[in-house]
Write an enzyme that holds these catalytic residues in place. Structure first.
Site, PDB file in Angstrom:
ATOM      1  N   HIS A 152       6.855  10.024  -2.327  1.00  0.00           N
ATOM      2  CA  HIS A 152       6.036  10.109  -3.548  1.00  0.00           C
ATOM      3  C   HIS A 152       4.978  11.199  -3.507  1.00  0.00           C
ATOM      4  CE1 HIS A 152       3.183   7.833  -1.095  1.00  0.00           C
ATOM      5  NE2 HIS A 152       2.251   8.179  -1.953  1.00  0.00           N
TER       6      HIS A 152
HETATM    7  C1  UD1 Z   1      -1.996   7.407  -5.090  1.00  0.00           C
HETATM    8  C2  UD1 Z   1      -2.828   8.085  -3.988  1.00  0.00           C
HETATM    9  C3  UD1 Z   1      -1.954   8.278  -2.757  1.00  0.00           C
HETATM   10  C4  UD1 Z   1      -1.300   6.987  -2.324  1.00  0.00           C
HETATM   11  C5  UD1 Z   1      -0.536   6.403  -3.496  1.00  0.00           C
HETATM   12  C6  UD1 Z   1       0.102   5.089  -3.150  1.00  0.00           C
HETATM   13  C7  UD1 Z   1      -4.529   9.667  -4.790  1.00  0.00           C
HETATM   14  C8  UD1 Z   1      -4.879  11.086  -4.896  1.00  0.00           C
HETATM   15  N1  UD1 Z   1      -3.261   9.409  -4.404  1.00  0.00           N
HETATM   16  O1  UD1 Z   1      -0.968   8.292  -5.452  1.00  0.00           O
HETATM   17  O2  UD1 Z   1      -2.772   8.745  -1.705  1.00  0.00           O
HETATM   18  O3  UD1 Z   1      -0.427   7.242  -1.257  1.00  0.00           O
HETATM   19  O4  UD1 Z   1      -1.452   6.196  -4.590  1.00  0.00           O
HETATM   20  O5  UD1 Z   1       0.967   4.657  -4.154  1.00  0.00           O
HETATM   21  O6  UD1 Z   1      -5.355   8.821  -5.027  1.00  0.00           O
HETATM   22  N2  UD1 Z   1       1.678   5.270 -12.177  1.00  0.00           N
HETATM   23  C9  UD1 Z   1       2.257   4.244 -12.879  1.00  0.00           C
HETATM   24  N3  UD1 Z   1       1.784   2.978 -12.676  1.00  0.00           N
HETATM   25  C10 UD1 Z   1       0.757   2.693 -11.837  1.00  0.00           C
HETATM   26  C11 UD1 Z   1       0.155   3.756 -11.143  1.00  0.00           C
HETATM   27  C12 UD1 Z   1       0.632   5.030 -11.305  1.00  0.00           C
HETATM   28  O7  UD1 Z   1       3.181   4.450 -13.632  1.00  0.00           O
HETATM   29  O8  UD1 Z   1       0.378   1.519 -11.697  1.00  0.00           O
HETATM   30  C13 UD1 Z   1       2.218   6.640 -12.348  1.00  0.00           C
HETATM   31  C14 UD1 Z   1       1.546   7.404 -13.447  1.00  0.00           C
HETATM   32  O9  UD1 Z   1       2.488   8.226 -14.034  1.00  0.00           O
HETATM   33  C15 UD1 Z   1       0.547   8.253 -12.711  1.00  0.00           C
HETATM   34  C16 UD1 Z   1       1.269   8.531 -11.418  1.00  0.00           C
HETATM   35  O10 UD1 Z   1       2.022   7.349 -11.157  1.00  0.00           O
HETATM   36  O11 UD1 Z   1       0.196   9.395 -13.394  1.00  0.00           O
HETATM   37  C17 UD1 Z   1       0.408   8.873 -10.267  1.00  0.00           C
HETATM   38  O12 UD1 Z   1      -0.533   7.820 -10.008  1.00  0.00           O
HETATM   39  P1  UD1 Z   1      -1.898   8.155  -9.226  1.00  0.00           P
HETATM   40  O13 UD1 Z   1      -2.692   6.929  -9.029  1.00  0.00           O
HETATM   41  O14 UD1 Z   1      -2.587   9.324  -9.846  1.00  0.00           O
HETATM   42  O15 UD1 Z   1      -1.407   8.689  -7.824  1.00  0.00           O
HETATM   43  P2  UD1 Z   1      -0.231   8.177  -6.854  1.00  0.00           P
HETATM   44  O16 UD1 Z   1       0.838   9.192  -6.848  1.00  0.00           O
HETATM   45  O17 UD1 Z   1       0.130   6.758  -7.139  1.00  0.00           O
END
Ligand code: UD1
Length: 392
Positions: free
Chosen positions: A219
């Site tokens: 991811h």
């Molecule tokens: C975040 C952390 C990463 C961690 C990961 C675990 C940061 C910079 N990154 O990354 O270190 O390893 O979490 O999972 O904080 N989304 C959903 N549903 C959710 C959450 C996210 O659909 O409940 C999707 C959305 O499209 C969102 C994307 O995932 O834009 C990224 O989510 P985000 O929290 O920004 O970062 P992660 O890639 O999850």
């Protein structure tokens, strides 16, 4: 909610605001909240920033890890790093103003970690960082920036491994602030062993008892955001799947990207027979207990996650890390982990080699014994006794 006037004997109780935002944070906070709740000297509040919000990414973890519901949810959701960080700060600040905690505790390295640490320190509140000092030395990783900045403002730096202590000393952190306590992820893993050992995930996925399979997670933005890089990974995985079936729980940010490459982007979990027919089972994100259960019986794990390197080490399952660096070198020196990068040919070679000659874990990393949270709470309690817990 607790009132600021609660007291324990002659000393006032210590009001601690605990912050979580994303999936790996939930695993780390579970044993800490439990340890704090056991001591009348602590009044823990739990704040969820809402960085992760899907049932599968958030609520499921609270259920699996038996974490009580958060006292506040800031509901910041997804967005750019700047927006997410800014919204946590903006929404947390008035709550800290009202609660006047003695300490704000943050875990890990996600955007919520950094945002909460900055908000607290700007209010003059003591900050504790659990999982401090880890460094990949790759500043293109958002987590590396979060780690460096959080550690720079923290007053208590709780480290999981010796490399963390050395990194902090090299950065000029006062040694008195650094506490080598072990790893709360391992507390969670050991504390829930009975539950994950009886997970029904194998039935749900149609994995026969004793079946040979590998688990895959991917991811990191550097691995999945560039279609060319993702295509290279998929090529390697598809070739590997001819040798061993792969189970791939797909993080939501990867789902659409996979769909664009023509695989794994279905609306829901692929049917179980996908595992047998095509070699790669793309499944929805799993809960904590199901995921650990799946890893525990795998022949191999391929991942770009940080925490999974640690869990694989503890479970004695061979792990190949699909990155150029790791911020958790103890998983290589003491554990089953190898850092192999992203070249498709190398991934295949290393995977086949590892399957043929699985590495053994000889030693458990120091202090990964399931008691890290208790050590952290003891350090904080000693501080409380020394200060009399007057709001700082
Ligand atoms: C975040 C952390 C990463 C961690 C990961 C675990 C940061 C910079 N990154 O990354 O270190 O390893 O979490 O999972 O904080 N989304 C959903 N549903 C959710 C959450 C996210 O659909 O409940 C999707 C959305 O499209 C969102 C994307 O995932 O834009 C990224 O989510 P985000 O929290 O920004 O970062 P992660 O890639 O999850």
């Amino acid at each position: 909610m607790s009132s600021p006037s609660e007291s324990v004997g002659a000393l006032s109780a210590m009001r601690i605001v605990n912050i979580v935002g994303a999936r790996p944070n939930f695993v780390k906070i579970a044993p800490l909240i439990r340890a704090m709740t056991r001591r009348p000297a602590f009044v823990p509040t739990l704040i969820h920033t809402g960085q992760h919000y899907d049932q599968a990414m958030s609520e499921r973890f609270f259920q699996d890890l038996e974490i009580r519901p958060p006292d506040f949810n800031l509901e910041v959701g997804s967005g750019s790093h700047a927006l997410q960080t800014a919204q946590v700060m903006q929404r947390l600040d008035p709550i800290l103003d009202a609660l006047r905690p003695h300490l704000v505790l943050v875990v890990g390295d996600v955007n919520s970690t950094l945002a909460a640490a900055i908000t607290a320190v700007k209010r003059g509140i003591t900050v504790a960082h659990v999982e401090a000092g880890l460094r990949s030395f790759d500043r293109s990783m958002p987590e590396e920036i979060n780690r460096i900045l959080t550690d720079a403002v923290a007053d208590f730096l709780f480290v999981t491994e010796e490399s963390g202590r050395l990194n902090l000393l090299r950065e000029g952190i006062d040694p008195a602030k650094i506490h080598f306590v072990g790893n709360v992820m391992i507390d969670a893993l050991e504390g829930s062993r009975r539950q994950w050992e009886s997970s029904s995930i194998f039935d749900k996925l149609g994995v026969e008892p004793g079946a040979t399979y590998a688990v895959l997670t991917l991811h990191r933005p550097s691995n999945v955001d560039d279609p060319g890089a993702l295509a290279n990974f998929l090529e390697a995985f598809e070739t590997l799947a001819r040798h061993i079936p792969l189970v791939f729980p797909v993080h939501p940010r990867v789902k659409q990207r996979l769909a664009r490459q023509g695989c794994g982007g279905g609306a829901a979990t692929e049917p179980p027979d996908r595992l047998r027919s095509k070699g790669i089972a793309y499944v929805d994100p799993l809960g904590y207990l199901d995921f650990v259960a799946l890893v525990s019986r795998a022949r191999l794990v391929l991942t770009d996650s940080g925490g999974i390197q640690e869990e694989a080490t503890m479970l004695g399952v061979p792990c190949l890390t699909l990155r150029e660096t790791t911020e958790r070198p103890v998983t290589v020196t003491h554990g089953t982990n190898r850092v192999i990068g992203s070249d498709p040919g190398r991934i295949l070679d290393e995977a086949l080699q590892t399957l043929a000659h699985p590495p053994r874990r000889d030693r458990t990393p120091p202090l990964w014994d399931g008691h890290a949270a208790e050590r952290i709470v003891e350090v904080l309690d000693a501080h409380r006794r020394a200060k009399g817990s007057t709001p700082e």
